[in-house]
Design a protein around this motif. Structure first.
Motif, mmCIF file in Angstrom:
data_model
loop_
_atom_site.group_PDB
_atom_site.id
_atom_site.type_symbol
_atom_site.label_atom_id
_atom_site.label_comp_id
_atom_site.label_asym_id
_atom_site.label_seq_id
_atom_site.Cartn_x
_atom_site.Cartn_y
_atom_site.Cartn_z
ATOM 1 N N PHE A 7 2.850 -2.541 -9.992
ATOM 2 C CA PHE A 7 3.039 -3.088 -8.710
ATOM 3 C C PHE A 7 3.795 -4.559 -8.565
ATOM 4 O O PHE A 7 4.839 -4.453 -7.812
ATOM 5 C CB PHE A 7 1.702 -3.166 -7.887
ATOM 6 N N SER A 20 4.546 -6.335 -0.833
ATOM 7 C CA SER A 20 3.300 -6.939 -1.137
ATOM 8 C C SER A 20 3.339 -7.199 -2.552
ATOM 9 O O SER A 20 3.698 -6.314 -3.274
ATOM 10 C CB SER A 20 2.251 -5.779 -0.699
ATOM 11 N N GLU A 46 0.277 10.840 3.983
ATOM 12 C CA GLU A 46 0.338 9.320 3.692
ATOM 13 C C GLU A 46 1.547 9.095 3.244
ATOM 14 O O GLU A 46 2.336 9.744 2.429
ATOM 15 C CB GLU A 46 -0.759 8.816 2.446
ATOM 16 N N ALA A 49 2.738 5.670 -0.803
ATOM 17 C CA ALA A 49 1.217 5.652 -1.259
ATOM 18 C C ALA A 49 1.113 4.589 -2.245
ATOM 19 O O ALA A 49 0.193 4.128 -2.733
ATOM 20 C CB ALA A 49 1.189 6.808 -1.836
ATOM 21 N N GLY A 50 2.516 4.105 -2.880
ATOM 22 C CA GLY A 50 2.455 2.981 -3.767
ATOM 23 C C GLY A 50 1.630 3.491 -5.134
ATOM 24 O O GLY A 50 2.262 4.685 -5.570
ATOM 25 N N ILE A 54 -5.024 3.856 -1.275
ATOM 26 C CA ILE A 54 -5.471 4.437 -0.262
ATOM 27 C C ILE A 54 -5.562 5.826 -0.388
ATOM 28 O O ILE A 54 -6.623 6.545 -0.163
ATOM 29 C CB ILE A 54 -4.720 4.160 0.836
ATOM 30 N N GLU A 72 6.209 9.126 -1.406
ATOM 31 C CA GLU A 72 6.457 7.687 -2.050
ATOM 32 C C GLU A 72 7.894 7.815 -2.574
ATOM 33 O O GLU A 72 8.226 8.794 -3.405
ATOM 34 C CB GLU A 72 5.622 7.661 -3.082
ATOM 35 N N VAL A 98 10.644 8.563 3.668
ATOM 36 C CA VAL A 98 9.828 9.160 5.195
ATOM 37 C C VAL A 98 10.851 9.609 6.326
ATOM 38 O O VAL A 98 10.225 10.036 7.306
ATOM 39 C CB VAL A 98 9.090 8.038 5.387
ATOM 40 N N GLY A 119 1.396 3.089 4.454
ATOM 41 C CA GLY A 119 1.487 1.784 3.754
ATOM 42 C C GLY A 119 2.802 1.367 3.930
ATOM 43 O O GLY A 119 3.082 0.177 2.920
ATOM 44 N N PHE A 125 11.789 -2.564 7.793
ATOM 45 C CA PHE A 125 12.911 -1.492 7.914
ATOM 46 C C PHE A 125 13.972 -2.197 8.871
ATOM 47 O O PHE A 125 13.485 -2.908 9.806
ATOM 48 C CB PHE A 125 12.327 -0.418 8.486
ATOM 49 N N ILE A 150 -1.058 -0.240 7.845
ATOM 50 C CA ILE A 150 -1.793 -1.385 7.308
ATOM 51 C C ILE A 150 -0.591 -2.550 7.650
ATOM 52 O O ILE A 150 0.506 -2.096 7.588
ATOM 53 C CB ILE A 150 -1.907 -1.478 5.548
HETATM 54 C C1 LIG Z 1 3.299 -2.295 0.740
HETATM 55 S S1 LIG Z 1 3.464 -1.026 -0.480
HETATM 56 C C2 LIG Z 1 2.205 -0.160 -0.044
HETATM 57 C C3 LIG Z 1 1.633 0.767 -1.234
HETATM 58 C C4 LIG Z 1 0.168 1.206 -1.180
HETATM 59 N N1 LIG Z 1 0.133 2.169 0.000
HETATM 60 C C5 LIG Z 1 -0.986 0.177 -0.965
HETATM 61 O O1 LIG Z 1 -1.594 0.220 0.264
HETATM 62 O O2 LIG Z 1 -1.132 -0.658 -1.818
HETATM 63 C C6 LIG Z 1 4.728 -0.078 0.455
HETATM 64 C C7 LIG Z 1 5.126 1.308 -0.428
HETATM 65 O O3 LIG Z 1 6.131 1.978 0.573
HETATM 66 C C8 LIG Z 1 6.820 2.666 -0.212
HETATM 67 N N2 LIG Z 1 8.246 2.856 0.584
HETATM 68 C C9 LIG Z 1 8.928 1.946 1.140
HETATM 69 N N3 LIG Z 1 9.814 2.624 1.839
HETATM 70 C C10 LIG Z 1 9.771 3.968 1.860
HETATM 71 C C11 LIG Z 1 10.498 5.037 2.249
HETATM 72 N N4 LIG Z 1 11.459 4.863 3.014
HETATM 73 N N5 LIG Z 1 9.955 6.183 1.948
HETATM 74 C C12 LIG Z 1 8.790 6.374 1.209
HETATM 75 N N6 LIG Z 1 8.037 5.383 0.682
HETATM 76 C C13 LIG Z 1 8.449 4.006 0.799
HETATM 77 C C14 LIG Z 1 7.175 1.499 -1.469
HETATM 78 O O4 LIG Z 1 7.906 2.021 -2.653
HETATM 79 C C15 LIG Z 1 5.822 0.893 -1.649
HETATM 80 O O5 LIG Z 1 5.319 1.923 -2.591
#
Ligand SMILES: C[S@@+](CC[C@H](N)C(=O)[O-])C[C@H]1O[C@@H](n2cnc3c(N)ncnc32)[C@H](O)[C@@H]1O
Length: 191
Positions: A7, A20, A46, A49-50, A54, A72, A98, A119, A125, A150
């Protein structure tokens, strides 16, 4: 496990896309899904998901008849999630963006979902990407569904969600480092 090293490596490389330095704590993860009613099978989507903190909490609660779909965009995170959660038959991992939620769900025979657990780093964005996200969310979230988001900056970003949802409630989770929280958003509206 949540693989904090992977991460951190992604954060150092991609910055605001990850937004983060560490995965969400177990307390924040639990707070994020604390409003889900598990009394019947659910479809949970979700977003971002990173490494899966979660996702892990969702899977502890989800009945085998429930479906969990995690989207993800990062290929390494998606691969990590597939290995980490390989024993769960009610989970599908989608390596994708997404902005294409309706297409992903349609391909799986799903029209609407009960809950969206996010997440995503929504404040990072662009305005256009936020619009694409919330249009996607509106297309797939049930009318009485909930979008749980979150945030590491409690209260600061509420206005983003107030634009798209009539009801936005905030749950504070002081045990996360840094202290964080969850917006519980219901009743979508035109911005
Ligand atoms: C703050 S991290 C949160 C990860 C995990 N859910 C957690 O709570 O630890 C944000 C996550 O969103 C993903 N992400 C960012 N933009 C995205 C997009 N347009 N579509 C899908 N995932 C995305 C990133 O790759 C990252 O894994």
């Amino acid at each position: 496990m949540n693989n904090p090293a992977l991460f951190l490596k992604k954060f150092l490389r991609y910055g605001t896309t990850i937004a983060s330095v560490a995965p969400s704590s177990v307390w924040l993860s639990r707070a994020t899904i604390s409003t889900i009613d598990w009394s019947c099978p659910r479809i949970i989507l979700e977003l971002g998901a990173g490494t899966g903190p979660i996702t892990a909490e969702i899977l502890k609660k989800a009945t085998p008849e429930s479906r969990v779909i995690a989207v993800e965009q990062d290929a390494d995170f998606a691969a990590h999630l597939r290995v980490r959660f390989s024993r769960y038959k009610n989970l599908e991992i989608i390596h994708g963006d997404v902005s294409e939620l309706a297409r992903y769900l349609k391909g799986r025979g799903i029209d609407k979902v009960d809950y969206i657990i996010s997440g995503l780093p929504v404040p990072s964005f662009t305005g256009e990407a936020q619009q694409a996200l919330f249009r996607s969310v509106r297309a797939v979230l049930k009318q009485d569904g909930s979008f749980n988001q979150i945030t590491e900056f409690p209260l600061l970003y509420k206005r983003i969600y107030k634009k798209w949802f009539k009801d936005v409630r905030f749950i504070f989770e002081p045990r996360n480092i840094p202290p964080a929280g969850v917006y519980i958003c219901r009743n979508m509206q035109e911005p």
